[in-house]
Design an enzyme around this catalytic site. Structure first.
Site, short mmCIF file in Angstrom:
data_model
loop_
_atom_site.label_atom_id
_atom_site.label_comp_id
_atom_site.label_asym_id
_atom_site.label_seq_id
_atom_site.Cartn_x
_atom_site.Cartn_y
_atom_site.Cartn_z
N HIS A 204 0.79 -1.23 0.00
CA HIS A 204 0.00 0.00 0.00
C HIS A 204 0.82 1.28 0.00
O HIS A 204 0.27 2.35 -0.22
CB HIS A 204 -0.90 0.04 1.24
CG HIS A 204 -0.18 0.39 2.49
ND1 HIS A 204 0.58 -0.52 3.19
CD2 HIS A 204 -0.07 1.57 3.17
CE1 HIS A 204 1.11 0.06 4.24
NE2 HIS A 204 0.75 1.33 4.25
N ARG A 205 2.12 1.21 0.24
CA ARG A 205 2.88 2.45 0.43
C ARG A 205 2.92 3.26 -0.86
O ARG A 205 2.89 2.72 -1.97
CB ARG A 205 4.29 2.15 0.93
CG ARG A 205 4.31 1.49 2.29
CD ARG A 205 5.73 1.34 2.81
NE ARG A 205 6.20 2.60 3.34
CZ ARG A 205 6.08 2.97 4.63
NH1 ARG A 205 5.47 2.19 5.49
NH2 ARG A 205 6.56 4.12 5.03
#
Length: 363
Positions: A204-205
């Site tokens: 998700h980063r």
């Protein structure tokens, strides 16, 4: 009684602050502010329910936006709350826009800021989270470092040693408080997986969800999923980025919606290994004894890599396949599992004690 405002807004913050909140309510007039940075039930409210936390006293409801707009909304909506409640201290955790806005708003009003998990550094200033960490540490009154590496980072940046307390990581407290409760989870049965026979994936980063990085990562993970069962806990940001980039999910990957905390603990604990770019999950896996293959080129949690419990495998198609195929061999995984994890509990109590010391010293 002194007043402390805690500002949170994302899944990791809720989990990492969950062991502190009951202690804060015992020792202070405690006010809880939720920014709304994570706002879906799966990414937010379910954690309050599972962890038995009180409902927030204030909700800013900022929702999704660019970094600048989201931070601006938080600042403008938080300032009236701080002016009305007049706290003696504001507590923030980690490196999110919520933490950044909470600390900056308090500092501009001359309210002392405590930064839990200070001193973590990736040394990659292209990451928005890295900038948030650095700024927060330099405007905070009390710096609660998780380990010796974080403490050294703070000292190297010229921050006064009297402002630094090494307390450990509250993630460990959260895992220890909830590990037994997670045994009640039926997630393995619901997903129809066998302990030790699957990988858990989270991604998700911001640096991994760009059009020049995400396609190669998904392609590599799809190829890897032809060799291993992969359960992908799909974050809303990643789902949106895949749609924007026109990426189709490989059929070989088994997709799950984000899970509650107890389900996640159970799933990660029983996994063969974890594939992740999440800082919080790196520590949770370390406490659970599950090896993590980190989908990044650097990590703020070097102590788990240095101890030989986790490994960095990068975020390119080639590095992911090479790293995963190397470290998912039985002998390599056995070495990771056998490595000692330098983990200690009690960070939450030490953190609250440090806050009390600071507030008593300025009384």
């Amino acid at each position: 009684m002194k007043t402390v405002v805690t500002v949170l807004g994302t899944r990791p913050e809720i989990i990492k602050l969950s062991p502190l909140i009951p202690l804060l309510r015992e020792r202070f007039r405690h006010i809880l502010v939720h920014s709304g940075q994570h706002y879906s039930f799966e990414m937010d409210a379910v954690f309050f329910e599972e962890l038995g936390l009180p409902a927030p006293d204030y909700t800013l409801a900022v929702g999704s936006a660019s970094h600048g707009e989201q931070t601006a909304r938080m600042l403008s909506r938080l300032e009236p709350i701080l002016l009305a409640t007049r706290p003696d201290m504001v507590l923030v955790q980690g490196d999110t826009n919520t933490a950044m806005a909470g600390g900056l708003c308090a500092a501009k009003l001359n309210i002392p800021v405590t930064h839990l998990e200070s001193g973590g550094r990736s040394f990659n200033r292209q990451m928005p989270e890295e900038l948030n960490r650095i700024i927060l540490d330099h405007i905070s009154t009390l710096l609660l470092a998780a380990d010796e590496t974080a403490e050294r980072n703070l000292l190297a940046e010229g921050l006064p040693p009297e402002r630094i307390r090494m307390v450990g990581s509250s993630v460990i407290d959260a895992v220890e408080r909830n590990r037994q409760h997670a045994l009640r989870s039926t997630i393995l049965q619901r997903l129809e997986v066998t302990p030790g026979d699957y990988l858990v994936l989270t991604l998700h980063r911001s640096e991994n969800t760009t059009p020049d990085v995400l396609p190669g990562m998904i392609r590599a993970l799809g190829e890897l999923a032809e060799e291993h069962t992969i359960i992908f806990l799909l974050h809303p940001r990643t789902a949106a980025a895949m749609r924007t980039c026109g990426i189709e999910m490989p059929r070989s990957i088994r997709v799950s919606e984000p899970l509650g905390y107890l389900d996640t603990l159970r799933l990660v604990e029983q996994a063969r290994a974890l594939l992740t770019d999440s800082g919080g999950l790196q520590e949770e896996a370390g406490a659970l004894g599950t090896p993590a293959l980190i989908l990044r080129n650097e990590t703020e949690w070097r102590y788990l890599v240095d101890a030989g419990r986790h490994v960095l495998i990068g975020n390119t198609h080639e590095s992911i396949l090479a790293g995963a195929r190397r470290w998912l061999q039985p002998e390599a995984l056995a070495r990771l599992r056998a490595a000692p994890a330098p983990i200690r509990s009690g960070a939450s109590e030490r953190a609250v004690a440090a806050m009390i010391d600071v507030l008593e010293s300025v009384a």
